[in-house]
Design an enzyme around this catalytic site. Structure first.
Site, short mmCIF file in Angstrom:
data_model
loop_
_atom_site.label_atom_id
_atom_site.label_comp_id
_atom_site.label_asym_id
_atom_site.label_seq_id
_atom_site.Cartn_x
_atom_site.Cartn_y
_atom_site.Cartn_z
N GLU A 128 3.12 0.52 -6.21
CA GLU A 128 4.36 0.27 -5.48
C GLU A 128 4.87 -1.13 -5.83
O GLU A 128 4.06 -2.07 -5.97
CB GLU A 128 4.06 0.33 -3.97
CG GLU A 128 5.28 0.15 -3.08
CD GLU A 128 4.90 0.05 -1.60
OE1 GLU A 128 3.76 -0.35 -1.29
OE2 GLU A 128 5.75 0.38 -0.76
N LYS A 141 9.82 6.83 0.23
CA LYS A 141 8.77 6.40 1.19
C LYS A 141 9.24 6.55 2.64
O LYS A 141 10.31 6.07 3.01
CB LYS A 141 8.41 4.94 0.91
CG LYS A 141 7.28 4.40 1.77
CD LYS A 141 7.05 2.91 1.45
CE LYS A 141 5.88 2.32 2.22
NZ LYS A 141 5.77 0.86 1.98
N CYS A 148 1.71 3.83 -0.06
CA CYS A 148 1.21 2.71 0.75
C CYS A 148 1.01 3.02 2.24
O CYS A 148 0.14 3.79 2.60
CB CYS A 148 2.13 1.51 0.55
SG CYS A 148 1.32 -0.07 0.94
#
Ligand SMILES: *[C@@H]1O[C@H](CO)[C@@H](O)[C@H](O)[C@H]1NC(C)=O
Ligand SMILES: *[C@@H]1O[C@H](CO)[C@@H](O)[C@H](O)[C@H]1NC(C)=O
Ligand SMILES: *[C@@H]1O[C@H](CO)[C@@H](O)[C@H](O)[C@H]1NC(C)=O
Ligand SMILES: *[C@@H]1O[C@H](CO)[C@@H](O)[C@H](O)[C@H]1NC(C)=O
Ligand SMILES: *[C@@H]1O[C@H](CO)[C@@H](O)[C@H](O)[C@H]1NC(C)=O
Length: 537
Positions: A82, A183, A216
């Site tokens: 990321e 995300k 993440c």
């Protein structure tokens, strides 16, 4: 942007390969690259597109180099972290020149490398596509995406008429864009918007079947990843991350290991490397094996390459046996390692301690087993509360060489049977319980049982960050969880990863894990339960 606060101890470079078991299986070769991102030193200042491209080119040059090295080793899929191309700490306005519009691969079939003129302002997509095509590998990377929206038809559309998403893109080995994922769970990322609906993004490879995509901080939440695993049957995940390590419970490799083991999936996790931000920790994890990297010093990138068994149950001839072992996520693993003979003995009895220290009452077991069912003394110290990772845990100290202790936070209780190689006068340990809403740096409801080494010899030091321990501990840890979503993990001294010997549900409805015979001191043993349903309470 990053996931979790605080910094890890950074002392040496670890590269470990754990190989357990190994039947005949179908394999592919995967790589993850931990990238030392070259940052824009003034991310809050807007720049021209040309300057943004010059900046990103520096990171993309490293990607190109690593993809070429990987291709020589037969790698079929590579994952980059990321924020690895553009960096972090932008504002919504200052990231403008870094944005490209990533077309939806469900709607448009496009290879940017083969057809660069089709969409304008797509230099990063073009470069990534060509890297994938040239090196004949699937490539996963993260970049910022702009999507126009209309306030008239979409109540979530931001006032400036566009979404800005933290985005993973996936290219096939011929350069075609095959997946795009926005995300869901942002971690204080001012430059980005949350997508209006969680996206369950997958792509299919000819060599290993389906992979799911997430990013993440998503790893701590239900959407999208638990839905991918539990409802969609995805058993292979790619995971770009920019994770700030936080011991004793949430160092990057520690949680990646727990996640893969507890969900029964393969996780290809690529983190950024930044000593300043405490970011390191990448790996290729299957439920039972791993190759991982946690940088203790230095700031260089790290390429990990590993042969990985195919776990997609839809792939004929896949690793049926192994996939079967892990086929029900969160059900535990009755026996991870072949310890048949040891399971038949009293677990505590054969723990090696200095013979002179061996007391007659050492004849006890971690489980009620015939021939060794004497009660352990359980002289418990008084519980106390203290914060660990911003949560109010209730703790009890481990006293003596062995014991049978319980600690509760309200109605949530944790129980531990232990035997250890050093007395508590040398290294202090506590058993902690926390059941409640975590509210600092993210809101999420937890039920956690944790056995941790305190950083010093006083109660006040319990819950602090250390990656060092010399005490060997054999244990069974269990808790009265109200959730089935429990991530089990065992961390040894020097950031060495272990798996539980066994884990699962006991007849009396508690989730447990056992571990003995570790060869390094125990830093943390944790059952990290997530009660997703209570996040918004
Ligand atoms: C980025 O922001 C974080 C806080 O969100 C801060 O701790 C860090 O120092 C910043 N890093 C850089 C390189 O500006
Ligand atoms: C390129 O790769 C995609 C995804 O694997 C595949 O569907 C497509 O047929 C390939 N195209 C060519 C021209 O090989
Ligand atoms: C998977 O496990 C189930 C239950 O343990 C068993 O019935 C089934 O035969 C196994 N399947 C394979 C392919 O091993
Ligand atoms: C641990 O203590 C509990 C009650 O405090 C008892 O029921 C249990 O049998 C003990 N276990 C062992 C192995 O001594
Ligand atoms: C933790 O406990 C302290 C003292 O009892 C209290 O002041 C604090 O608000 C609590 N924090 C949380 C997050 O509940």
């Amino acid at each position: 942007m990053a996931c979790l606060g605080l910094t890890a101890a950074i002392l040496a470079v670890w590269f470990l390969v754990i190989r357990l078991g190994g039947a005949e299986e179908v394999f592919y070769i995967a790589a993850v690259y931990e990238h030392k991102v070259i940052l824009n030193p003034t991310p809050e200042k807007p720049v021209e597109r040309r300057a943004a491209l010059e900046h990103m080119k520096k990171n993309l040059d490293v990607y190109e180099e690593q993809a070429a090295i990987s291709a020589k080793q037969g790698v079929q899929i590579i994952v980059f972290p990321e924020d690895g191309i553009h960096g972090f700490n932008y504002t919504r306005a200052s990231i403008a020149s870094y944005l490209e519009t990533v077309p939806d691969p469900e709607v448009v079939t496009w290879s940017p490398c083969a057809d660069p003129e089709r969409f304008t302002n797509t230099e990063v997509l073009h470069r990534l596509s060509c890297i994938a095509r040239k090196n004949r590998l699937f490539l996963v990377a993260n970049m910022p995406d702009r999507q126009a929206c209309s306030r008239a038809t979409d109540p979530h559309c931001p006032p400036d008429g566009q979404y800005q998403f933290n985005t993973d893109v996936v290219f096939s080995d011929n350069g075609t864009l095959v997946a795009r994922y926005h995300k869901q769970n942002l971690y204080f990322e001012a430059s980005f918007d949350t997508p209006p609906k969680p996206e369950h993004t997958t792509f299919t490879t000819p060599f290993a079947g389906r992979f799911g995509v997430f990013t993440c901080f998503d790893i701590l939440f239900k959407e999208p990843v638990v839905t991918l695993v539990e409802d969609m049957g995805i058993r292979q995940l790619v995971f770009p991350t920019a994770w700030m390590n936080q011991l004793p419970l949430l160092a990057a490799v520690q949680f990646q290991r727990s996640f893969s083991y507890s969900t029964g999936v393969t996780l290809l996790a690529a983190n950024l490397r930044s000593a300043e931000m405490g970011m390191t920790g990448s790996g290729i994890y299957t439920p039972r094996e791993t190759v991982y990297h946690h940088a203790m010093e230095g700031e260089q990138g790290k390429l990990l390459v590993s042969k990985v068994p195919v776990l997609d149950p839809l792939v004929a001839g896949g690793a049926a046996g192994r996939a079967n072992l892990s086929s029900v996520p969160f059900s535990g693993h009755p026996k991870t390692v072949d310890r048949e003979e040891e399971d038949k003995t009293c677990l505590l009895n054969d723990f090696q301690v200095d013979a002179t220290q061996r007391k007659p009452e050492a004849k006890h077991c971690l489980k009620e087993e015939s021939g060794c069912n004497e009660e352990l003394l359980n002289e418990e110290s008084t519980p106390f509360t203290s914060t660990m990772m911003y949560d109010n845990f209730t703790f009890v100290l481990l006293e003596g060489r062995q014991g049978n202790i319980t600690v509760c936070d309200g109605s949530f209780c944790c129980h531990l049977l232990f035997r250890r190689s050093k007395p508590h006068e040398e290294e202090l340990y506590v058993l902690g319980a926390f059941g409640g809403l975590h509210v600092i740096h993210g809101t999420y409801y937890l039920e956690v049982c944790a056995l941790v080494r305190c950083t010093g010899q006083h109660k006040e030091s319990c819950g602090g960050e250390t990656d060092h321990a010399e005490t060997l501990v054999d244990f069974q840890l269990d808790g009265t969880f109200s959730t089935k979503h429990i991530y089990a993990g065992v961390l040894g001294s020097g950031m060495t990863l272990y798996l539980p010997d066994r884990s699962g549900w006991e007849s009396r409805g508690r989730f447990y894990m056992t571990r003995k015979g570790m060869t390094t001191g125990l830093v943390t043993a944790v059952l990290y339960g997530r009660v997703y349903e209570k996040d918004s309470t």
